[in-house]
Motif scaffolding. Structure first.
Motif, PDB file in Angstrom:
ATOM      1  N   TYR A   1      -5.245 -15.427 -26.656  1.00 16.38           N
ATOM      2  CA  TYR A   1      -4.901 -14.128 -27.234  1.00 16.38           C
ATOM      3  C   TYR A   1      -5.787 -13.723 -28.399  1.00 16.38           C
ATOM      4  O   TYR A   1      -5.872 -12.553 -28.732  1.00 16.38           O
TER       5      TYR A   1
ATOM      6  N   LYS B   1      -8.517  -3.055 -23.135  1.00 18.32           N
ATOM      7  CA  LYS B   1      -7.950  -2.626 -21.870  1.00 18.32           C
ATOM      8  C   LYS B   1      -6.971  -3.692 -21.412  1.00 18.32           C
ATOM      9  O   LYS B   1      -7.302  -4.860 -21.300  1.00 18.32           O
ATOM     10  N   SER B   2      -5.749  -3.319 -21.202  1.00 15.18           N
ATOM     11  CA  SER B   2      -4.773  -4.270 -20.682  1.00 15.18           C
ATOM     12  C   SER B   2      -3.715  -3.470 -19.955  1.00 15.18           C
ATOM     13  O   SER B   2      -3.847  -2.266 -19.758  1.00 15.18           O
ATOM     14  N   TYR B   3      -2.685  -4.162 -19.533  1.00  8.59           N
ATOM     15  CA  TYR B   3      -1.662  -3.471 -18.757  1.00  8.59           C
ATOM     16  C   TYR B   3      -0.878  -2.481 -19.589  1.00  8.59           C
ATOM     17  O   TYR B   3      -0.417  -1.477 -19.107  1.00  8.59           O
TER      18      TYR B   3
ATOM     19  N   GLY C   1      -0.622 -12.910 -11.015  1.00  5.39           N
ATOM     20  CA  GLY C   1      -0.247 -12.409 -12.335  1.00  5.39           C
ATOM     21  C   GLY C   1       0.834 -11.355 -12.197  1.00  5.39           C
ATOM     22  O   GLY C   1       0.881 -10.625 -11.211  1.00  5.39           O
ATOM     23  N   PHE C   2       1.719 -11.285 -13.189  1.00 10.51           N
ATOM     24  CA  PHE C   2       2.780 -10.280 -13.108  1.00 10.51           C
ATOM     25  C   PHE C   2       3.282  -9.937 -14.500  1.00 10.51           C
ATOM     26  O   PHE C   2       3.080 -10.681 -15.458  1.00 10.51           O
ATOM     27  N   ILE C   3       3.929  -8.796 -14.563  1.00  7.76           N
ATOM     28  CA  ILE C   3       4.549  -8.310 -15.799  1.00  7.76           C
ATOM     29  C   ILE C   3       5.944  -7.847 -15.438  1.00  7.76           C
ATOM     30  O   ILE C   3       6.123  -6.993 -14.570  1.00  7.76           O
TER      31      ILE C   3
ATOM     32  N   GLY D   1       1.545 -15.650 -18.860  1.00  2.00           N
ATOM     33  CA  GLY D   1       0.954 -15.528 -20.187  1.00  2.00           C
ATOM     34  C   GLY D   1      -0.178 -16.509 -20.338  1.00  2.00           C
ATOM     35  O   GLY D   1      -0.225 -17.542 -19.678  1.00  2.00           O
ATOM     36  N   MET D   2      -1.141 -16.148 -21.194  1.00  3.51           N
ATOM     37  CA  MET D   2      -2.234 -17.070 -21.498  1.00  3.51           C
ATOM     38  C   MET D   2      -2.425 -17.028 -23.001  1.00  3.51           C
ATOM     39  O   MET D   2      -3.465 -16.627 -23.508  1.00  3.51           O
TER      40      MET D   2
END
Lengths: 338, 338
Positions: free
Chosen positions: A256, A58-60, A278-280, A251-252
């Motif tokens: 990953y 599950k992620s963006y 956090g942002f995209i 980013g982290m």
């Protein structure tokens, strides 16, 4: 139609990503329909976010589908067009993926963007004047929002995002401090990218040691931090943040592969009254025109001279990508396809 | 002048705070100077933030000095005045500290505030219609800023901050879910405070189990979280946050004794594009009038019926405070001094 070499995601990594997660195939490009254009890719962009999408978590963004062409940014040239919007010879950027050619519906908003290569080399539209540059711009301008004279710090400072961040911060009168891996990258950050200082995290065994180096490089504390890495670096930065500091979480990469990446002292967010966000960047398309304009000017005027690591040939993409995840690249990682 | 019993901070805790950190003394109140008033305290406020100030650590506030009266909020009555601003009999709130009387310079801005006890009992000005209430208001309105229909969660839900948070959230059309310790508190949160649901964290051994309970109580995910506790509870909440959720970080009582309190998966802040913001309500005095007005109306109209735990006599303050740190209080913890 030309034969089209492609790299697919063959299977998902368990832990570290490896070359055998990918598979090279070849297919014929389909005949163009009305409204479509055929783009020949000159450059393929390799970016850390792709590693996250290789997981079925599950992620963006939805995970990269198995058995399909690896998705990714591309810069190239229109070689055939059945759309009035594009002519053969047009230089374009899009999301063509890890393949030599792509067929694009020219009417789909944002699918393909014409670019001017008079003052900005085509490849830079995948880096400083593209998604990574706008990422740096958003984090700096919209989240950190520094005042002139404040100190801002960025990890992975010589990468595509970090180098744009440094130039944008200097343009705003900030003290810009980078964190990077190895003496060559740190020297480059200061000599070529204009950072006021750069800390080699590889010289530090733990967060306490890195934090001490940050204290020396940031005598007035840290007002804004742009996070590309996570883990030890974030732990080292947090105690150095000034009251009301802002942290843009972009980013982290250190996490990953799925290993736990805890934050040791989250109470510092409270005691220092920090904002961590956090942002995209793809969710903030409204800032792209303004950001790209500034970034294009910085590059065209030589104030931002981003470095590139260029791998040759589509078949080199997997190894180049795995190297990027380990920090082996130096600047924006590209694959040159022609 | 009357004899004034006082409780001092005698020595700093190593780890858990204990009763012997405090010392009861008695002194004479000094004669009033021009512009001063003598206040007899009816109620002393006990608040979690006091534990942090007992440590000699860098934080937002200077540490509580050793050998001095424990600082803290008080509600009482003017018994003597050499200021035209106050008359004997006036009900007032201030920061009188852990003692029976205080001498206050009436001209010092914010030192003493007259309150109306017609519709709001005096003690509530230390809770729902005081600092804890404004704390809840700021976190909800200024950081979480929920839309009607969104789900907000608060830990320590039956405490002074949590109960105000619940009423303020319901007034905004939110689904309000509390987290509290024990069946009595959870029943009270739902039956009396108007929470839509309340989860007993003591029924859960780890963050995964608590997180599962949160999923059931928040079927549409969590849009805003107000953190008073930290540790396992924060770990449990983070995976349930919706994209673009907001977390107001107000307290991390679980870590006040100095033990590490890591955040297990900070990468969720990125993948869910969260905003996590620490704040201290005393740094936002501009919102107090608006917040106190709403909170006073909620209490006066019976929409917020805050519960109080009242210890009797100044000498009971240390044990009552230590109980608060362990969650033994039920609602706002006060000490009644007369």
């Amino acid at each position: 139609m030309p034969l089209n070499p492609q790299i697919l995601l063959d299977n998902r990594p368990t832990g570290e990503a490896v070359a055998s997660n990918f598979r090279l195939v070849s297919s014929e490009t389909p005949a163009l329909q009305d409204g479509q254009v055929l783009v020949r890719h000159h450059f393929l962009s390799l970016d850390p976010y792709m590693r996250g999408r290789m997981n079925d978590a599950k992620s963006y963004a939805a995970p990269q589908p198995l058995g399909e062409v690896m998705q990714g940014g591309t810069a190239g040239e229109v070689v055939e067009s059945r759309s009035p919007k594009f002519q053969p010879g047009d230089k374009v950027v899009g999301m063509g993926g890890w393949q030599q050619y792509s067929v694009v519906n020219a009417d789909q908003p944002g699918a393909l963007r014409k670019v001017d290569t008079t003052h900005v080399p085509l490849s830079h539209y995948l880096g400083a004047v593209g998604m990574p540059g706008v990422t740096a711009w958003y984090g700096l301008v919209k989240i950190i929002a520094p005042k002139s004279g404040q100190t801002v710090v960025v990890s992975a400072a010589t990468g595509a995002v970090g180098s744009a961040f440094g130039a944008l911060a200097k343009a705003r009168g900030c003290r810009a401090v980078g964190i990077a891996g190895g003496p060559d990258k740190c020297k480059y950050a200061v000599d070529e990218l204009g950072f006021d200082a750069c800390i080699d995290y590889k010289l530090h065994k733990d967060a306490a040691s890195l934090s001490k180096a940050l204290k020396e490089a940031c005598p007035d504390g840290i007002d804004g931090y742009f996070e590309n890495v996570g883990g030890m670096v974030l732990d080292a930065v947090l105690p150095r943040m000034n009251a009301f500091g802002r942290i843009a979480l972009c980013g982290m990469i250190a996490g990953y592969d799925g290993q736990p990446l805890p934050l040791s002292y989250p109470a510092l967010i409270l005691t220092n009254r920090l904002k961590v966000q956090g942002f995209i960047v793809s969710e903030h398309m409204e800032v792209w025109p303004e950001a790209l304009k500034e970034l294009g000017t910085l590059v065209a005027t030589g104030k931002l001279r981003p470095r590139e690591s260029v791998a040759q040939g589509l078949e080199s993409a997997p190894e180049a990508f795995l190297g990027l995840l380990k920090g082996r690249n130096f600047g924006k990682q590209l694959v040159k396809l022609i």
